[in-house]
Design a protein around this motif. Sequence first.
Motif, PDB file in Angstrom:
ATOM      1  N   VAL A 210      45.559  53.679  38.889  1.00 51.75           N
ATOM      2  CA  VAL A 210      44.881  54.539  37.913  1.00 51.75           C
ATOM      3  C   VAL A 210      43.714  53.788  37.276  1.00 51.75           C
ATOM      4  CG1 VAL A 210      45.141  55.775  35.724  1.00 51.75           C
ATOM      5  CG2 VAL A 210      46.959  55.892  37.437  1.00 51.75           C
ATOM      6  N   PHE A 211      43.940  52.528  36.913  1.00 50.87           N
ATOM      7  CA  PHE A 211      42.884  51.710  36.322  1.00 50.87           C
ATOM      8  C   PHE A 211      41.686  51.597  37.254  1.00 50.87           C
ATOM      9  CE2 PHE A 211      41.174  47.296  36.134  1.00 50.87           C
ATOM     10  CZ  PHE A 211      40.430  47.442  34.967  1.00 50.87           C
ATOM     11  N   VAL A 212      41.923  51.316  38.522  1.00 53.50           N
ATOM     12  CA  VAL A 212      40.830  51.170  39.483  1.00 53.50           C
ATOM     13  C   VAL A 212      40.083  52.495  39.637  1.00 53.50           C
ATOM     14  CG1 VAL A 212      40.269  50.686  41.901  1.00 53.50           C
ATOM     15  CG2 VAL A 212      41.867  49.216  40.670  1.00 53.50           C
ATOM     16  N   ARG A 213      40.819  53.612  39.707  1.00 56.27           N
ATOM     17  CA  ARG A 213      40.149  54.923  39.805  1.00 56.27           C
ATOM     18  C   ARG A 213      39.267  55.178  38.586  1.00 56.27           C
ATOM     19  NH1 ARG A 213      44.948  56.323  41.911  1.00 56.27           N
ATOM     20  NH2 ARG A 213      45.749  57.347  40.047  1.00 56.27           N
ATOM     21  N   ARG A 214      39.772  54.833  37.409  1.00 53.24           N
ATOM     22  CA  ARG A 214      38.986  55.039  36.183  1.00 53.24           C
ATOM     23  C   ARG A 214      37.754  54.141  36.174  1.00 53.24           C
ATOM     24  NH1 ARG A 214      43.080  57.573  33.113  1.00 53.24           N
ATOM     25  NH2 ARG A 214      43.554  59.307  34.480  1.00 53.24           N
ATOM     26  N   CYS A 215      37.899  52.938  36.731  1.00 55.99           N
ATOM     27  CA  CYS A 215      36.742  52.046  36.861  1.00 55.99           C
ATOM     28  C   CYS A 215      35.689  52.684  37.773  1.00 55.99           C
ATOM     29  CB  CYS A 215      37.148  50.685  37.423  1.00 55.99           C
ATOM     30  SG  CYS A 215      38.039  49.643  36.259  1.00 55.99           S
ATOM     31  N   ARG A 216      36.134  53.208  38.892  1.00 55.58           N
ATOM     32  CA  ARG A 216      35.217  53.839  39.851  1.00 55.58           C
ATOM     33  C   ARG A 216      34.502  55.028  39.213  1.00 55.58           C
ATOM     34  NH1 ARG A 216      35.757  49.535  42.149  1.00 55.58           N
ATOM     35  NH2 ARG A 216      37.160  49.186  43.868  1.00 55.58           N
ATOM     36  N   GLU A 217      35.235  55.825  38.419  1.00 54.47           N
ATOM     37  CA  GLU A 217      34.643  56.972  37.731  1.00 54.47           C
ATOM     38  C   GLU A 217      33.531  56.542  36.779  1.00 54.47           C
ATOM     39  OE1 GLU A 217      37.986  58.755  35.764  1.00 54.47           O
ATOM     40  OE2 GLU A 217      38.842  59.501  37.647  1.00 54.47           O
ATOM     41  N   ARG A 218      33.603  55.301  36.306  1.00 54.98           N
ATOM     42  CA  ARG A 218      32.605  54.785  35.371  1.00 54.98           C
ATOM     43  C   ARG A 218      31.543  53.946  36.069  1.00 54.98           C
ATOM     44  NH1 ARG A 218      37.043  56.152  33.069  1.00 54.98           N
ATOM     45  NH2 ARG A 218      37.109  56.766  30.886  1.00 54.98           N
ATOM     46  N   GLY A 219      31.525  53.985  37.388  1.00 52.00           N
ATOM     47  CA  GLY A 219      30.476  53.321  38.147  1.00 52.00           C
ATOM     48  C   GLY A 219      30.721  51.860  38.474  1.00 52.00           C
ATOM     49  N   LEU A 220      31.911  51.354  38.207  1.00 51.38           N
ATOM     50  CA  LEU A 220      32.229  49.962  38.534  1.00 51.38           C
ATOM     51  C   LEU A 220      32.673  49.899  39.987  1.00 51.38           C
ATOM     52  CD1 LEU A 220      34.205  49.116  35.288  1.00 51.38           C
ATOM     53  CD2 LEU A 220      31.831  48.564  35.805  1.00 51.38           C
ATOM     54  N   ASP A 221      31.958  49.144  40.795  1.00 48.80           N
ATOM     55  CA  ASP A 221      32.245  49.152  42.227  1.00 48.80           C
ATOM     56  C   ASP A 221      32.748  47.815  42.773  1.00 48.80           C
ATOM     57  OD1 ASP A 221      29.914  47.727  42.016  1.00 48.80           O
ATOM     58  OD2 ASP A 221      28.785  48.939  43.461  1.00 48.80           O
ATOM     59  N   GLN A 222      33.136  46.893  41.909  1.00 54.76           N
ATOM     60  CA  GLN A 222      33.690  45.619  42.373  1.00 54.76           C
ATOM     61  C   GLN A 222      35.025  45.881  43.067  1.00 54.76           C
ATOM     62  OE1 GLN A 222      32.844  46.072  39.114  1.00 54.76           O
ATOM     63  NE2 GLN A 222      31.240  44.628  38.665  1.00 54.76           N
ATOM     64  N   ASP A 223      35.457  44.893  43.879  1.00 57.22           N
ATOM     65  CA  ASP A 223      36.757  45.062  44.523  1.00 57.22           C
ATOM     66  C   ASP A 223      37.863  44.941  43.471  1.00 57.22           C
ATOM     67  OD1 ASP A 223      37.653  42.296  44.259  1.00 57.22           O
ATOM     68  OD2 ASP A 223      36.338  41.800  45.925  1.00 57.22           O
ATOM     69  N   VAL A 224      39.058  45.339  43.863  1.00 54.57           N
ATOM     70  CA  VAL A 224      40.192  45.423  42.942  1.00 54.57           C
ATOM     71  C   VAL A 224      40.490  44.073  42.285  1.00 54.57           C
ATOM     72  CG1 VAL A 224      42.657  45.934  42.778  1.00 54.57           C
ATOM     73  CG2 VAL A 224      41.179  47.368  44.190  1.00 54.57           C
ATOM     74  N   VAL A 225      40.460  43.006  43.060  1.00 59.31           N
ATOM     75  CA  VAL A 225      40.749  41.668  42.515  1.00 59.31           C
ATOM     76  C   VAL A 225      39.745  41.324  41.411  1.00 59.31           C
ATOM     77  CG1 VAL A 225      40.862  39.207  43.051  1.00 59.31           C
ATOM     78  CG2 VAL A 225      41.861  40.860  44.626  1.00 59.31           C
ATOM     79  N   GLU A 226      38.483  41.584  41.661  1.00 62.00           N
ATOM     80  CA  GLU A 226      37.443  41.291  40.669  1.00 62.00           C
ATOM     81  C   GLU A 226      37.636  42.127  39.407  1.00 62.00           C
ATOM     82  OE1 GLU A 226      34.130  39.668  38.796  1.00 62.00           O
ATOM     83  OE2 GLU A 226      35.153  38.975  40.596  1.00 62.00           O
TER      84      GLU A 226
END
Length: 85
Positions: A30-46
């Motif tokens: 969920v956190f990664v999806r929310r990051c993507r929705e906000r334009g953050l495109d780093q990999d999950v580890v980053e």
Amino acid sequence: MIDPLGEAYISASNGYSTDRIVADPKLNGVFVRRCRERGLDQDVVELNWRLFNARKGGLLKGLRRSKRTSFPDEEEYRHASEVAA
């Protein structure tokens, strides 16, 4: 003002700590999806490292205290972990 990473954490955390967000596969997804929705495109580890660094750097200060994480039969394991330490 909280940055997009902080916004993603707040919207995904369900009140849990950054440690729980990273360790729990569902919450981390969920956190990664929310990051993507906000334009953050780093990999999950980053993204996870950035979340830890935001916490350590005080960028998440002022948020409500996290919910305590517990699990079934926790008491049985507490003693074993104390002995191991």
